[in-house]
Design a protein around this motif. Structure first.
Motif, PDB file in Angstrom:
ATOM      1  N   SER A 276      34.376  34.163  22.493  1.00 51.49           N
ATOM      2  CA  SER A 276      34.786  33.856  23.863  1.00 51.49           C
ATOM      3  C   SER A 276      33.604  33.313  24.661  1.00 51.49           C
ATOM      4  O   SER A 276      32.455  33.335  24.202  1.00 51.49           O
ATOM      5  CB  SER A 276      35.311  35.120  24.537  1.00 51.49           C
ATOM      6  OG  SER A 276      34.261  36.077  24.682  1.00 51.49           O
ATOM      7  N   ILE A 277      33.886  32.850  25.867  1.00 53.43           N
ATOM      8  CA  ILE A 277      32.821  32.357  26.743  1.00 53.43           C
ATOM      9  C   ILE A 277      31.800  33.452  27.013  1.00 53.43           C
ATOM     10  O   ILE A 277      30.579  33.214  27.001  1.00 53.43           O
ATOM     11  CB  ILE A 277      33.424  31.823  28.060  1.00 53.43           C
ATOM     12  CG1 ILE A 277      34.148  30.496  27.801  1.00 53.43           C
ATOM     13  CG2 ILE A 277      32.342  31.647  29.126  1.00 53.43           C
ATOM     14  CD1 ILE A 277      34.809  29.916  29.027  1.00 53.43           C
TER      15      ILE A 277
ATOM     16  N   LEU B  69      30.407  31.872  36.645  1.00 60.14           N
ATOM     17  CA  LEU B  69      29.695  30.764  36.018  1.00 60.14           C
ATOM     18  C   LEU B  69      29.111  29.822  37.064  1.00 60.14           C
ATOM     19  O   LEU B  69      27.974  29.358  36.924  1.00 60.14           O
ATOM     20  CB  LEU B  69      30.630  30.002  35.079  1.00 60.14           C
ATOM     21  CG  LEU B  69      29.940  28.886  34.281  1.00 60.14           C
ATOM     22  CD1 LEU B  69      30.416  28.877  32.839  1.00 60.14           C
ATOM     23  CD2 LEU B  69      30.218  27.522  34.922  1.00 60.14           C
TER      24      LEU B  69
ATOM     25  N   PRO C 126      32.849  36.773  32.580  1.00 58.65           N
ATOM     26  CA  PRO C 126      32.990  35.344  32.243  1.00 58.65           C
ATOM     27  C   PRO C 126      34.088  34.649  33.058  1.00 58.65           C
ATOM     28  O   PRO C 126      35.119  34.236  32.522  1.00 58.65           O
ATOM     29  CB  PRO C 126      33.339  35.383  30.758  1.00 58.65           C
ATOM     30  CG  PRO C 126      34.073  36.677  30.587  1.00 58.65           C
ATOM     31  CD  PRO C 126      33.459  37.640  31.558  1.00 58.65           C
TER      32      PRO C 126
ATOM     33  N   TYR D 147      27.552  25.272  20.174  1.00 57.73           N
ATOM     34  CA  TYR D 147      28.598  25.820  21.039  1.00 57.73           C
ATOM     35  C   TYR D 147      29.973  25.610  20.410  1.00 57.73           C
ATOM     36  O   TYR D 147      30.812  26.536  20.387  1.00 57.73           O
ATOM     37  CB  TYR D 147      28.552  25.166  22.420  1.00 57.73           C
ATOM     38  CG  TYR D 147      29.558  25.753  23.384  1.00 57.73           C
ATOM     39  CD1 TYR D 147      29.202  26.783  24.240  1.00 57.73           C
ATOM     40  CD2 TYR D 147      30.878  25.296  23.421  1.00 57.73           C
ATOM     41  CE1 TYR D 147      30.127  27.343  25.111  1.00 57.73           C
ATOM     42  CE2 TYR D 147      31.809  25.841  24.286  1.00 57.73           C
ATOM     43  CZ  TYR D 147      31.424  26.864  25.130  1.00 57.73           C
ATOM     44  OH  TYR D 147      32.347  27.417  25.991  1.00 57.73           O
TER      45      TYR D 147
ATOM     46  N   ILE E 108      29.592  34.031  23.864  1.00 56.69           N
ATOM     47  CA  ILE E 108      28.634  32.937  23.698  1.00 56.69           C
ATOM     48  C   ILE E 108      27.475  33.093  24.681  1.00 56.69           C
ATOM     49  O   ILE E 108      26.306  32.845  24.343  1.00 56.69           O
ATOM     50  CB  ILE E 108      29.334  31.576  23.877  1.00 56.69           C
ATOM     51  CG1 ILE E 108      30.327  31.349  22.735  1.00 56.69           C
ATOM     52  CG2 ILE E 108      28.309  30.443  23.925  1.00 56.69           C
ATOM     53  CD1 ILE E 108      31.174  30.088  22.893  1.00 56.69           C
ATOM     54  N   ALA E 109      27.783  33.520  25.895  1.00 55.47           N
ATOM     55  CA  ALA E 109      26.728  33.746  26.891  1.00 55.47           C
ATOM     56  C   ALA E 109      25.752  34.817  26.423  1.00 55.47           C
ATOM     57  O   ALA E 109      24.531  34.686  26.593  1.00 55.47           O
ATOM     58  CB  ALA E 109      27.347  34.130  28.234  1.00 55.47           C
TER      59      ALA E 109
ATOM     60  N   GLN F  45      30.724  25.540  28.990  1.00 53.01           N
ATOM     61  CA  GLN F  45      31.553  26.576  29.607  1.00 53.01           C
ATOM     62  C   GLN F  45      32.153  26.082  30.916  1.00 53.01           C
ATOM     63  O   GLN F  45      33.326  26.325  31.215  1.00 53.01           O
ATOM     64  CB  GLN F  45      30.700  27.829  29.837  1.00 53.01           C
ATOM     65  CG  GLN F  45      30.292  28.531  28.549  1.00 53.01           C
ATOM     66  CD  GLN F  45      29.224  29.580  28.780  1.00 53.01           C
ATOM     67  OE1 GLN F  45      28.421  29.493  29.695  1.00 53.01           O
ATOM     68  NE2 GLN F  45      29.215  30.602  27.929  1.00 53.01           N
ATOM     69  N   GLN F  46      31.347  25.370  31.680  1.00 54.97           N
ATOM     70  CA  GLN F  46      31.819  24.818  32.942  1.00 54.97           C
ATOM     71  C   GLN F  46      32.939  23.808  32.717  1.00 54.97           C
ATOM     72  O   GLN F  46      33.964  23.825  33.406  1.00 54.97           O
ATOM     73  CB  GLN F  46      30.644  24.148  33.667  1.00 54.97           C
ATOM     74  CG  GLN F  46      31.020  23.407  34.938  1.00 54.97           C
ATOM     75  CD  GLN F  46      29.822  22.740  35.583  1.00 54.97           C
ATOM     76  OE1 GLN F  46      29.160  23.321  36.424  1.00 54.97           O
ATOM     77  NE2 GLN F  46      29.546  21.515  35.179  1.00 54.97           N
TER      78      GLN F  46
ATOM     79  N   ALA G 204      32.531  28.573  19.314  1.00 59.45           N
ATOM     80  CA  ALA G 204      33.901  28.634  19.840  1.00 59.45           C
ATOM     81  C   ALA G 204      34.922  28.564  18.703  1.00 59.45           C
ATOM     82  O   ALA G 204      35.972  29.208  18.762  1.00 59.45           O
ATOM     83  CB  ALA G 204      34.127  27.499  20.831  1.00 59.45           C
TER      84      ALA G 204
ATOM     85  N   SER H 247      35.073  23.592  30.351  1.00 56.65           N
ATOM     86  CA  SER H 247      36.304  24.261  29.931  1.00 56.65           C
ATOM     87  C   SER H 247      36.993  24.974  31.096  1.00 56.65           C
ATOM     88  O   SER H 247      38.207  24.833  31.306  1.00 56.65           O
ATOM     89  CB  SER H 247      35.992  25.259  28.814  1.00 56.65           C
ATOM     90  OG  SER H 247      37.158  25.927  28.387  1.00 56.65           O
ATOM     91  N   LEU H 248      36.233  25.723  31.861  1.00 53.21           N
ATOM     92  CA  LEU H 248      36.817  26.493  32.959  1.00 53.21           C
ATOM     93  C   LEU H 248      37.335  25.598  34.080  1.00 53.21           C
ATOM     94  O   LEU H 248      38.381  25.871  34.672  1.00 53.21           O
ATOM     95  CB  LEU H 248      35.783  27.481  33.506  1.00 53.21           C
ATOM     96  CG  LEU H 248      35.409  28.642  32.569  1.00 53.21           C
ATOM     97  CD1 LEU H 248      34.272  29.461  33.158  1.00 53.21           C
ATOM     98  CD2 LEU H 248      36.624  29.533  32.307  1.00 53.21           C
TER      99      LEU H 248
END
Length: 426
Positions: A390-391, A327, A322, A381, A394-395, A253-254, A385, A256-257
């Protein structure tokens, strides 16, 4: 005066412990100084090549399967005073080779150099740390571990802060690949600390005269076999696997963001370094003021369970909000708690085991199982996806896994206490 100052934060019983504590803390400082210079460089590659991240982690896992038996074979041939510095110097040689490849090979080879470096640095990250803590659990017994490991970990955190600070300052001023040569210096100093600790400090499980100079029994595969024959080691393996799942969800996630937020490689590297610096600062607060006291008051089990319980709540929060800011907040809390609380408590688990487990089963669990968990979690993951989650969604799916991790931590801590008192089967 130094003993009195350190005594405010660690329960030191005699001058021998004091000497060993200082050397061990310096060793951890220089290991993590080197690692955190490289960490931001590696993490920037994860954002630049995020579409191939699951393939890179697959490669890391298979490299680990080759590296663990090779290291176990080395431990069967040489004493710890030889193979620990030798492992560090092998990594120094690799860094020099990477630097030469980046400088002298054509520019169009850079993407593949980056990918190979990412795989190598992921192996390096786990191996030097697991070798360090295996060495510590060999020098210090269970009682000493509870009293001293949190302070030793302070040295590692200070090293992380130093490495992160250097990288944050230099990443946008000098070519990133020049940081590889800089990382060689503290890694060599760490090798000398390991050698000096081996020669000068012998407590814990190494109490028989000459025992420290002996090679570790067994062969290249004995550490792996021991894991499947021991419920206790299997429980540690499961703990690591669940921890890697949590880490991987946050890491992907990190990546990607951050890739969406920053376009420049130097900016991304500096951003990652600043996060590392903040994590290291918070970790030190835990290690200096809280960790030893928490372990003493709550025991190993509850200490191990604290971060998993926080992450169950953190994933729910991230599922609702998200954003990159959210994050980063969850990631900082997770990593600071994991390094400040979970890591020292997890290393205490090994103090009740024999030397072969510390130098052979431990690398298998901390390296191959860790990266195997990364591999499986990374593909999970990617699959989530791919089906459109979405992020935030998934969380939310990761929250129950963190809850299971919490339950296992409590059970594992109870087993460790039984082994420490001689009630369990080693």
């Amino acid at each position: 005066m130094l003993k009195a100052l350190i005594g405010k934060f660690a329960d030191i019983r005699d001058d021998t412990e004091m000497k060993g504590l200082l050397i061990a803390t310096a060793y951890g400082f220089f290991i993590m100084f080197s690692y955190y210079i490289l960490r931001a460089v590696r993490d920037e590659i994860s954002s630049a090549d995020r579409g191939n991240l699951q393939y890179l982690w697959t490669a890391v896992f298979f490299v680990m399967l080759l590296a663990v038996p090779a290291y176990s074979w080395l431990a069967s041939k040489f004493s710890r005073g030889v193979f620990v510095p030798l492992a560090n110097r092998f990594f120094i040689l690799c860094l020099v080779i990477f630097w030469a490849c980046i400088v002298y090979l054509p520019l169009d080879a850079r993407p593949w150099i980056d990918r190979i470096f990412y795989v190598w640095s992921s192996v390096f990250a786990l191996f030097v740390v697991t070798v360090f803590w295996g060495f510590m659990s060999d020098c210090f017994d269970n009682s000493q571990g509870k009293r001293l490991f949190s302070f030793i970990a302070v040295g590692s955190s200070l090293g992380g802060m130093a490495g992160s600070s250097v990288t944050a300052v230099l990443a946008e001023m000098v070519p990133v690949f020049s940081l590889l040569l800089l990382a060689c210096i503290p890694l060599e100093v760490a090798s000398w600390c390991a050698r000096f600790l081996h020669r000068s400090f012998r407590t814990g499980s190494v109490q028989i005269p000459g025992e420290a100079e002996k090679v570790i029994s067994g062969n290249a595969w004995s550490g792996m076999k021991a894991v499947f024959a021991s419920p206790y080691l299997l429980a540690i393996a499961a703990f690591i696997a669940l921890m890697t799942f949590v880490s991987t969800m946050l890491y992907f996630q990190q990546a990607s963001l951050v890739a969406d937020a920053f376009a420049n490689r130097g900016e991304r590297t500096a951003f990652y370094a600043r996060i590392d610096l903040l994590v290291s600062a918070l970790t030190i607060v835990f290690q200096v003021y809280l960790t030893a006291r928490i372990i003493k008051w709550l025991g190993v089990g509850l200490t191990l369970a604290a971060v998993p319980a926080l992450m169950a709540a953190g994933f729910v929060l991230l599922g609702l909000y998200p954003t990159l800011t959210g994050l980063v907040g969850v990631q900082v809390i997770y990593r600071a708690g994991r390094y400040g609380l979970t890591k020292p408590a997890r290393e205490i688990l090994w103090t009740v085991l024999g030397r072969e487990a510390k130098y052979k089963s431990k690398p298998f669990l901390d390296a191959a199982v860790y990266r195997g968990g990364d591999l499986l979690s990374g593909w999970i993951y990617t699959g989530l996806a791919a089906v459109g989650l979405s992020i935030g969604a998934i969380a939310l799916t990761a929250a129950p896994v963190a809850g299971l991790w919490t339950i296992l931590a409590l059970k594992l801590g109870a087993k460790q206490e039984k082994l420490a008192t001689g009630e369990g089967d080693n």
